[in-house]
Write a protein that holds these residues in place. Structure first.
Motif, PDB file in Angstrom:
ATOM      1  N   VAL A 152      91.302  94.206  39.459  1.00 53.17           N
ATOM      2  CA  VAL A 152      90.765  92.969  38.879  1.00 53.17           C
ATOM      3  C   VAL A 152      89.294  92.809  39.267  1.00 53.17           C
ATOM      4  O   VAL A 152      88.445  92.474  38.437  1.00 53.17           O
ATOM      5  N   ARG A 153      88.966  93.121  40.512  1.00 54.49           N
ATOM      6  CA  ARG A 153      87.561  93.016  40.926  1.00 54.49           C
ATOM      7  C   ARG A 153      86.709  94.022  40.146  1.00 54.49           C
ATOM      8  O   ARG A 153      85.609  93.721  39.711  1.00 54.49           O
ATOM      9  N   TYR A 154      87.270  95.217  39.952  1.00 54.22           N
ATOM     10  CA  TYR A 154      86.531  96.214  39.180  1.00 54.22           C
ATOM     11  C   TYR A 154      86.215  95.665  37.781  1.00 54.22           C
ATOM     12  O   TYR A 154      85.096  95.799  37.275  1.00 54.22           O
ATOM     13  N   ALA A 159      82.260  93.752  34.009  1.00 52.87           N
ATOM     14  CA  ALA A 159      81.786  92.757  33.032  1.00 52.87           C
ATOM     15  C   ALA A 159      80.402  92.252  33.438  1.00 52.87           C
ATOM     16  O   ALA A 159      79.483  92.153  32.617  1.00 52.87           O
ATOM     17  N   LYS A 160      80.245  91.957  34.724  1.00 53.30           N
ATOM     18  CA  LYS A 160      78.975  91.424  35.215  1.00 53.30           C
ATOM     19  C   LYS A 160      77.857  92.461  35.012  1.00 53.30           C
ATOM     20  O   LYS A 160      76.792  92.147  34.500  1.00 53.30           O
ATOM     21  N   HIS A 161      78.151  93.689  35.400  1.00 55.31           N
ATOM     22  CA  HIS A 161      77.138  94.740  35.350  1.00 55.31           C
ATOM     23  C   HIS A 161      76.691  95.037  33.923  1.00 55.31           C
ATOM     24  O   HIS A 161      75.525  95.293  33.666  1.00 55.31           O
ATOM     25  N   TYR A 162      77.660  95.036  32.985  1.00 53.85           N
ATOM     26  CA  TYR A 162      77.324  95.424  31.613  1.00 53.85           C
ATOM     27  C   TYR A 162      77.125  94.221  30.692  1.00 53.85           C
ATOM     28  O   TYR A 162      77.151  94.354  29.470  1.00 53.85           O
ATOM     29  N   GLY A 163      76.918  93.041  31.287  1.00 55.47           N
ATOM     30  CA  GLY A 163      76.592  91.862  30.492  1.00 55.47           C
ATOM     31  C   GLY A 163      77.700  91.427  29.549  1.00 55.47           C
ATOM     32  O   GLY A 163      77.446  90.883  28.476  1.00 55.47           O
ATOM     33  N   ILE A 190      90.485  86.012  41.869  1.00 53.25           N
ATOM     34  CA  ILE A 190      89.214  86.739  41.804  1.00 53.25           C
ATOM     35  C   ILE A 190      88.314  86.165  40.710  1.00 53.25           C
ATOM     36  O   ILE A 190      87.093  86.069  40.883  1.00 53.25           O
ATOM     37  N   ALA A 191      88.921  85.721  39.610  1.00 56.84           N
ATOM     38  CA  ALA A 191      88.122  85.136  38.512  1.00 56.84           C
ATOM     39  C   ALA A 191      87.299  83.953  39.022  1.00 56.84           C
ATOM     40  O   ALA A 191      86.165  83.741  38.581  1.00 56.84           O
ATOM     41  N   SER A 192      87.860  83.216  39.977  1.00 57.18           N
ATOM     42  CA  SER A 192      87.144  82.030  40.457  1.00 57.18           C
ATOM     43  C   SER A 192      85.839  82.403  41.186  1.00 57.18           C
ATOM     44  O   SER A 192      84.974  81.574  41.370  1.00 57.18           O
ATOM     45  N   GLU A 193      85.717  83.679  41.590  1.00 59.34           N
ATOM     46  CA  GLU A 193      84.465  84.118  42.224  1.00 59.34           C
ATOM     47  C   GLU A 193      83.386  84.470  41.196  1.00 59.34           C
ATOM     48  O   GLU A 193      82.255  84.781  41.554  1.00 59.34           O
ATOM     49  N   TYR A 194      83.762  84.486  39.905  1.00 58.56           N
ATOM     50  CA  TYR A 194      82.812  84.851  38.846  1.00 58.56           C
ATOM     51  C   TYR A 194      82.742  83.728  37.805  1.00 58.56           C
ATOM     52  O   TYR A 194      83.173  83.906  36.664  1.00 58.56           O
ATOM     53  N   PRO A 195      82.205  82.553  38.185  1.00 52.60           N
ATOM     54  CA  PRO A 195      82.232  81.407  37.276  1.00 52.60           C
ATOM     55  C   PRO A 195      81.439  81.638  35.988  1.00 52.60           C
ATOM     56  O   PRO A 195      81.701  80.997  34.975  1.00 52.60           O
TER      57      PRO A 195
END
Ligand code: NAD
Length: 478
Positions: A152-154, A159-163, A190-195
């Motif tokens: 899930v973190r991956y 997603a973050k890295h590739y916009g 884990i989703a809660s760490e990526y608002p």
């Protein structure tokens, strides 16, 4: 120069590997290949793992592996080498991008661009299967917290890295509340760490239907192993052909790159296979080893070739395609296009590509684990659950009583339905009285009582609570 391991595999494997390597070298990839033999020949020589010890040494030494598909012989105790490789090397993340190339490849889904991130090491792929009675076999579905957290973190880091804007999770946690339930729970944590990234969850059945119907609604999708295996084939196929998609298998130290399809034996040695899937895997490999300019050059040339209408048979369509070509001719067309870019399809820019560095998993503090009871599984050929309950009650202990019997998960005692079909595989649940210090010795006592009464016990599962929360499923209908 980076040394990589290659394996040409079976069926169409050698043809698509040769085509892929020709393109890589023509583009100036700074790689040296170390070839190993895997697959059918190795299996049929009597090695049920499909790979020799020496070949493993090459794979682990080079750490980067470009693998063509192999044929796993049916039956005979042969273990899937693909699954073993992913597990031995700890390749926990399987990344499978599926993109439409409308209007150049015929597809019902012109604006599809999704990435499936499939958990790669556990789930039903643990391959732990047993026949337990005349009528029943079982396969253990193992889901672990580290497995869920890592994948899930991956997905979120990817997603973050590739916009990418959204990460969707698919599970079947309305039914498998413990296993898929854990996957979903970790996803929420884990989703809660990526608002900044949208998150959503779908039950896998309707999620699968939505992929088939409106794949443009999805961006990154993370899922357990089996669903990911099935749905990435669906997703690749609806972009135009399963032959188009590549995948990377990423671990903390090693990585393997491949096509998502199999060895397609019926079209082998005919120069008709599409080498694009393996080529896409190779492009991911070049990005992984930092050769992003070469990766970009190959990908743009490949897109231009698709745009030129130079197509292999699997994607050739009268009216859309211009020229039907074989595997070798397709590779030559890509080579001729090196240095060119597509004009309508989006040009790729890999300047931002790099290996995602994730924190290592940290084990959580131990929970307070309490034994609350035990499920004793029994092989019994009778049909009336009341009759079985009478027998089983005979093995009860003073503070440990039979509370339920299920058959294939459905409660049949007490108060079952006479309509329920029963097999010869029964789960007899024993619960301990509140306050009683129930422990493993009592389970041994129960089993010993069963033995003396000729009750055929086939396995037990302990019923635990963790930090006061019961952590086992109820019987259906309980
Ligand atoms: P498959 O993916 O080999 O073939 C499915 C269909 O897609 C066939 O019609 C095939 O002709 C077509 N196809 C696949 N790749 C193509 C390509 N590059 N170009 C054009 N058409 C293509 O699946 P299968 O038939 O179920 O399996 C065949 C063998 O492959 C089995 O032994 C299976 O175990 C093995 N397999 C290996 C891998 C792997 O090595 N990673 C993955 C899946 C299956």
């Amino acid at each position: 120069m980076i040394k990589i391991t290659i394996a040409k595999g079976d069926g169409i494997g050698p043809e698509i590997m040769n085509a892929t390597l020709e393109i890589l070298f023509a583009a100036g990839a700074q790689i040296e290949t170390d070839e190993i033999e895997i697959g059918e020949k190795v299996y049929l020589s009597g090695n049920t793992s499909g790979i020799s010890k020496e070949a493993w040494e090459v794979v682990t030494r080079n750490k980067v592996f470009l693998k063509a598909p192999i044929t796993t012989p049916q039956g005979g105790g042969y273990k899937s080498l693909n699954v073993s490789t992913r597990k031995f090397l700890g390749l926990y993340a399987n990344v499978r991008p599926c993109v439409s190339m409308h209007p150049f490849i015929s597809t019902k889904h012109p604006v599809m661009d999704l990435v499936i991130i499939r958990e790669n090491e556990e789930d039903l792929y643990a391959g732990i299967e047993h026949q337990q009675t005349d009528e029943v076999v079982q396969c253990l579905k193992l889901i672990s917290r580290p497995g869920c957290e890592k994948i899930v973190r991956y997905a979120f880091e990817y997603a973050k890295h590739y916009g990418r804007k959204k990460v969707t999770c698919f599970t079947k946690d309305n039914i498998m509340k413990q296993t898929d339930g854990l996957f979903h729970k970790v996803f929420d944590e884990i989703a809660s760490e990526y608002p900044e990234i949208i998150k959503e969850h779908w039950i896998v059945d309707i999620g699968a239907a939505k992929i088939a119907d409106t794949p443009e609604d999805f961006d990154v999708i993370v899922m357990p192993n089996l669903y990911g295996d099935i749905l990435s084939d669906v997703a690749a196929q609806i972009t135009g052909s399963v032959g188009l998609a590549g995948s990377s298998n990423i671990g903390e130290t090693c990585a393997m790159f491949e096509a998502i399809h199999g060895s397609a034996p019926t079209i082998a040695n005919q120069n008709v296979a599409n080498p694009s899937g393996l080529l896409q895997g190779a492009v991911m490999m070049l990005n992984h080893i930092g050769q992003t300019t070469i990766a970009e050059k190959i990908q743009n040339a490949w897109l231009k070739t698709i745009e030129d209408g130079i197509h292999t048979a699997d994607i050739f369509k009268e009216g859309i395609s211009k020229q039907k070509v074989g595997t070798k001719e397709f590779a030559n067309a890509v080579i001729n296009n090196l240095g060119q870019k597509p004009t309508i399809l989006k040009t790729v820019d890999y300047s931002n590509s790099s290996v995602l560095n994730l924190p290592s998993y940290k084990r959580k503090p131990k929970a307070q684990k309490t034994l609350e009871g035990v499920d004793v599984f029994v092989h019994w050929s009778g049909t009336d659950p009341n009759e079985l309950a009478e027998k089983i009650k005979g093995i009860e202990l003073e503070h440990v009583k039979l509370s339920m019997i299920t058959n294939r998960g459905i409660k049949v005692w007490p108060e079952g339905f006479k309509e329920t079909f029963c097999t010869d595989h029964w789960r007899c649940r024993f619960k301990s009285d509140a306050g009683f210090d129930f422990n493993q010795k009592h389970i041994i006592e129960l089993l010993s009582n069963a033995l003396s009464q000729n009750i055929d016990t086939i396995k037990t599962e302990n019923l635990y609570s963790f930090d006061g929360k019961s952590a086992y499923s109820l019987g259906q209908g309980q």
